[in-house]
Write a protein that holds these residues in place. Structure first.
Motif, PDB file in Angstrom:
ATOM      1  N   ARG A 119       6.420   0.815  -3.548  1.00  0.00           N
ATOM      2  CA  ARG A 119       6.399  -0.116  -2.430  1.00  0.00           C
ATOM      3  C   ARG A 119       5.195  -1.033  -2.565  1.00  0.00           C
ATOM      4  O   ARG A 119       4.120  -0.616  -2.961  1.00  0.00           O
ATOM      5  CB  ARG A 119       6.285   0.633  -1.110  1.00  0.00           C
ATOM      6  CG  ARG A 119       7.415   1.560  -0.845  1.00  0.00           C
ATOM      7  CD  ARG A 119       7.220   2.199   0.492  1.00  0.00           C
ATOM      8  NE  ARG A 119       7.922   3.458   0.546  1.00  0.00           N
ATOM      9  CZ  ARG A 119       7.949   4.231   1.607  1.00  0.00           C
ATOM     10  NH1 ARG A 119       7.315   3.889   2.687  1.00  0.00           N
ATOM     11  NH2 ARG A 119       8.619   5.370   1.578  1.00  0.00           N
ATOM     12  N   ARG A 120       5.368  -2.291  -2.191  1.00  0.00           N
ATOM     13  CA  ARG A 120       4.237  -3.207  -2.230  1.00  0.00           C
ATOM     14  C   ARG A 120       3.188  -2.802  -1.219  1.00  0.00           C
ATOM     15  O   ARG A 120       2.004  -2.979  -1.456  1.00  0.00           O
ATOM     16  CB  ARG A 120       4.707  -4.640  -1.928  1.00  0.00           C
ATOM     17  CG  ARG A 120       5.411  -5.268  -3.095  1.00  0.00           C
ATOM     18  CD  ARG A 120       5.630  -6.718  -2.851  1.00  0.00           C
ATOM     19  NE  ARG A 120       6.747  -6.875  -1.918  1.00  0.00           N
ATOM     20  CZ  ARG A 120       7.068  -7.988  -1.312  1.00  0.00           C
ATOM     21  NH1 ARG A 120       6.371  -9.075  -1.526  1.00  0.00           N
ATOM     22  NH2 ARG A 120       8.093  -8.039  -0.501  1.00  0.00           N
ATOM     23  N   SER A 121       3.603  -2.243  -0.098  1.00  0.00           N
ATOM     24  CA  SER A 121       2.634  -1.858   0.918  1.00  0.00           C
ATOM     25  C   SER A 121       1.809  -0.645   0.470  1.00  0.00           C
ATOM     26  O   SER A 121       0.774  -0.369   1.040  1.00  0.00           O
ATOM     27  CB  SER A 121       3.350  -1.514   2.231  1.00  0.00           C
ATOM     28  OG  SER A 121       4.223  -0.422   2.050  1.00  0.00           O
ATOM     29  N   GLY A 122       2.252   0.054  -0.562  1.00  0.00           N
ATOM     30  CA  GLY A 122       1.537   1.211  -1.050  1.00  0.00           C
ATOM     31  C   GLY A 122       0.471   0.874  -2.076  1.00  0.00           C
ATOM     32  O   GLY A 122      -0.309   1.734  -2.478  1.00  0.00           O
ATOM     33  N   ARG A 123       0.401  -0.403  -2.511  1.00  0.00           N
ATOM     34  CA  ARG A 123      -0.580  -0.798  -3.509  1.00  0.00           C
ATOM     35  C   ARG A 123      -1.926  -1.112  -2.866  1.00  0.00           C
ATOM     36  O   ARG A 123      -2.006  -1.527  -1.717  1.00  0.00           O
ATOM     37  CB  ARG A 123      -0.100  -2.032  -4.266  1.00  0.00           C
ATOM     38  CG  ARG A 123       1.112  -1.767  -5.109  1.00  0.00           C
ATOM     39  CD  ARG A 123       1.427  -2.922  -5.986  1.00  0.00           C
ATOM     40  NE  ARG A 123       1.774  -4.087  -5.171  1.00  0.00           N
ATOM     41  CZ  ARG A 123       2.308  -5.200  -5.647  1.00  0.00           C
ATOM     42  NH1 ARG A 123       2.551  -5.313  -6.938  1.00  0.00           N
ATOM     43  NH2 ARG A 123       2.619  -6.207  -4.866  1.00  0.00           N
ATOM     44  N   GLN A 124      -2.949  -0.960  -3.659  1.00  0.00           N
ATOM     45  CA  GLN A 124      -4.304  -1.320  -3.219  1.00  0.00           C
ATOM     46  C   GLN A 124      -4.527  -2.797  -3.500  1.00  0.00           C
ATOM     47  O   GLN A 124      -3.846  -3.400  -4.325  1.00  0.00           O
ATOM     48  CB  GLN A 124      -5.335  -0.486  -3.972  1.00  0.00           C
ATOM     49  CG  GLN A 124      -5.210   1.014  -3.746  1.00  0.00           C
ATOM     50  CD  GLN A 124      -5.500   1.390  -2.314  1.00  0.00           C
ATOM     51  OE1 GLN A 124      -6.348   0.791  -1.655  1.00  0.00           O
ATOM     52  NE2 GLN A 124      -4.800   2.393  -1.820  1.00  0.00           N
TER      53      GLN A 124
END
Length: 58
Positions: free
Chosen positions: A49-54
């Motif tokens: 998920r993109r929201s899971g990236r730093q």
């Protein structure tokens, strides 16, 4: 309890609305399970998920 001359209309209307709401609840529950299974499948294949990236990962 007397519902008057429109009793059959009122009872039928309430019955149909209750049935439609029940169908929608079941539909949402089934779709939720399918979406969760699809998400698990995507995550197991390596898609993240993109929201899971730093912020540093971008």
């Amino acid at each position: 309890m007397s519902l008057g001359p429109y009793a059959s209309f009122v009872v039928t209307s309430y019955t149909l609305v209750a049935a439609i709401v029940l169908v929608l609840i079941v539909w949402i529950a089934v779709d939720y399970r399918h979406q969760k299974a699809r998400l698990r499948e995507l995550e197991s294949s390596g898609v993240t998920r993109r929201s899971g990236r730093q912020a540093t990962d971008i």
